[in-house]
Design a protein around this motif. Structure first.
Motif, PDB file in Angstrom:
ATOM      1  N   CYS A   1      12.857  -8.208 -48.451  1.00 10.51           N
ATOM      2  CA  CYS A   1      11.840  -9.250 -48.183  1.00 10.51           C
ATOM      3  C   CYS A   1      12.679 -10.256 -47.654  1.00 10.51           C
ATOM      4  N   SER A   2      12.212 -11.464 -46.995  1.00 10.57           N
ATOM      5  CA  SER A   2      13.273 -12.600 -46.581  1.00 10.57           C
ATOM      6  C   SER A   2      12.122 -14.160 -46.414  1.00 10.57           C
ATOM      7  N   ALA A   3      12.772 -14.902 -46.583  1.00  6.64           N
ATOM      8  CA  ALA A   3      12.303 -16.421 -46.413  1.00  6.64           C
ATOM      9  C   ALA A   3      12.873 -17.177 -45.702  1.00  6.64           C
TER      10      ALA A   3
ATOM     11  N   ALA B   1       8.819 -22.379 -46.128  1.00  2.55           N
ATOM     12  CA  ALA B   1       8.754 -20.813 -46.248  1.00  2.55           C
ATOM     13  C   ALA B   1       9.737 -20.348 -47.243  1.00  2.55           C
ATOM     14  N   SER B   2       9.090 -20.161 -48.556  1.00  2.34           N
ATOM     15  CA  SER B   2       9.634 -19.938 -49.808  1.00  2.34           C
ATOM     16  C   SER B   2       9.037 -18.615 -50.285  1.00  2.34           C
ATOM     17  N   GLY B   3       9.662 -17.875 -51.111  1.00  2.00           N
ATOM     18  CA  GLY B   3       9.166 -16.530 -51.507  1.00  2.00           C
ATOM     19  C   GLY B   3       8.803 -15.529 -50.673  1.00  2.00           C
TER      20      GLY B   3
ATOM     21  N   GLY C   1      14.397 -18.366 -51.798  1.00  2.00           N
ATOM     22  CA  GLY C   1      13.867 -17.296 -52.323  1.00  2.00           C
ATOM     23  C   GLY C   1      13.296 -16.121 -51.599  1.00  2.00           C
ATOM     24  N   GLY C   2      14.403 -15.399 -50.914  1.00  2.00           N
ATOM     25  CA  GLY C   2      14.107 -14.232 -49.968  1.00  2.00           C
ATOM     26  C   GLY C   2      13.243 -13.251 -50.917  1.00  2.00           C
TER      27      GLY C   2
ATOM     28  N   GLY D   1      16.561 -18.531 -54.474  1.00  2.00           N
ATOM     29  CA  GLY D   1      17.956 -18.467 -53.860  1.00  2.00           C
ATOM     30  C   GLY D   1      17.934 -17.388 -53.034  1.00  2.00           C
ATOM     31  N   ASP D   2      19.192 -17.064 -52.291  1.00  2.00           N
ATOM     32  CA  ASP D   2      19.062 -16.103 -51.374  1.00  2.00           C
ATOM     33  C   ASP D   2      20.744 -15.682 -51.261  1.00  2.00           C
ATOM     34  N   ARG D   3      20.954 -14.783 -50.190  1.00  2.00           N
ATOM     35  CA  ARG D   3      22.305 -14.379 -50.155  1.00  2.00           C
ATOM     36  C   ARG D   3      23.234 -15.465 -49.679  1.00  2.00           C
ATOM     37  N   PHE D   4      24.289 -15.689 -50.208  1.00  2.00           N
ATOM     38  CA  PHE D   4      25.441 -16.829 -49.725  1.00  2.00           C
ATOM     39  C   PHE D   4      26.417 -16.130 -48.839  1.00  2.00           C
ATOM     40  N   GLY D   5      26.609 -16.640 -47.780  1.00  2.00           N
ATOM     41  CA  GLY D   5      27.326 -16.106 -46.630  1.00  2.00           C
ATOM     42  C   GLY D   5      28.805 -16.316 -46.888  1.00  2.00           C
TER      43      GLY D   5
END
Length: 222
Positions: A166-168, A144-146, A172-173, A186-190
């Motif tokens: 957008c989300s993945a 589930a990418s991009g 790659g959200g 990449g995406d958000r880092f918690g």
């Protein structure tokens, strides 16, 4: 052969194998022009638009692609060929609320083809992955990418674009760009462990390194 969609609205709630609304065959050209709306298309690949090898797809002006779904790749657009998405500052191309297992808004798949995106807004698109029963190219599982864009190309140019909301499910959200030996995503880092400085309103983002699709490793740049 060349196919043109000029200023039309197509609501296509049926389900197809390739191209829920528009399908261009090998070597063909598709022009989707100003004031065209494509909505509610559904297919295995390319919920709204599908292009095979050596095709050219041009999306020009205030085109809206909305509510389209692909069970594998490319909720809005899937192509194995060349793609040019070209809006203007006042007439943007909009891809919204589309979804796929991989590449919720746009999915391209050939490393040697050019992908150019200008004055485009991609919003609320998702890449959610697929069950083990649904396989992608070569029988591989679909990651589930991009959520907005998953571009398997060495020549991706984006100018004056917005990818928002957008989300993945994997990586790659907003944007995933992979080709042999290279990848951005990449995406958000918690920051759940609290190793980085915390401040109200501060957000951290992560990028995978030494990663080219499939199961992620533990290496990140934050």
């Amino acid at each position: 052969d060349t196919m043109n969609a000029d200023g039309v609205t197509v609501d296509a709630p049926g389900t197809y194998q390739r191209g829920g609304i528009l399908h261009v065959e090998q070597g063909g050209m598709l022009n989707v022009n100003d004031k065209t709306t494509l909505k509610n298309g559904k297919a295995a690949r390319g919920g709204a638009i599908y292009g095979r090898d050596n095709t050219t797809i041009n999306v020009n002006g205030s085109v809206l692609i909305t509510g389209c779904v692909a069970t594998t790749y490319g909720g809005g657009i899937y192509t194995d060929g060349t793609l040019a998405v070209t809006g203007t500052s006042t007439n943007k191309v909009t891809i919204t609320n589309c979804s796929a297992a991989d590449g919720g808004g746009i999915r391209t798949s050939e490393a040697n083809n050019e992908v150019t995106i200008r004055w485009c807004e991609i919003t609320g698109c998702t890449a959610s992955g697929a069950s083990d029963a649904v396989k992608g190219n070569g029988g591989r599982a679909i990651t589930a990418s991009g959520g907005g864009i998953n571009a398997w190309t060495k020549d991706l140019t984006m100018t004056d674009c917005k990818v928002t909301g957008c989300s993945a499910g994997w990586t790659g959200g907003g944007l995933e760009n992979i080709l042999p030996g290279r990848c951005i995503g990449g995406d958000r880092f918690g920051n759940r462990e609290g190793h980085l400085p915390a401040k109200e309103g501060r957000l951290w983002y992560e990028c995978d390194i030494d990663y080219c699709g499939g199961k992620r490793n533990a290496k990140r740049i934050v």
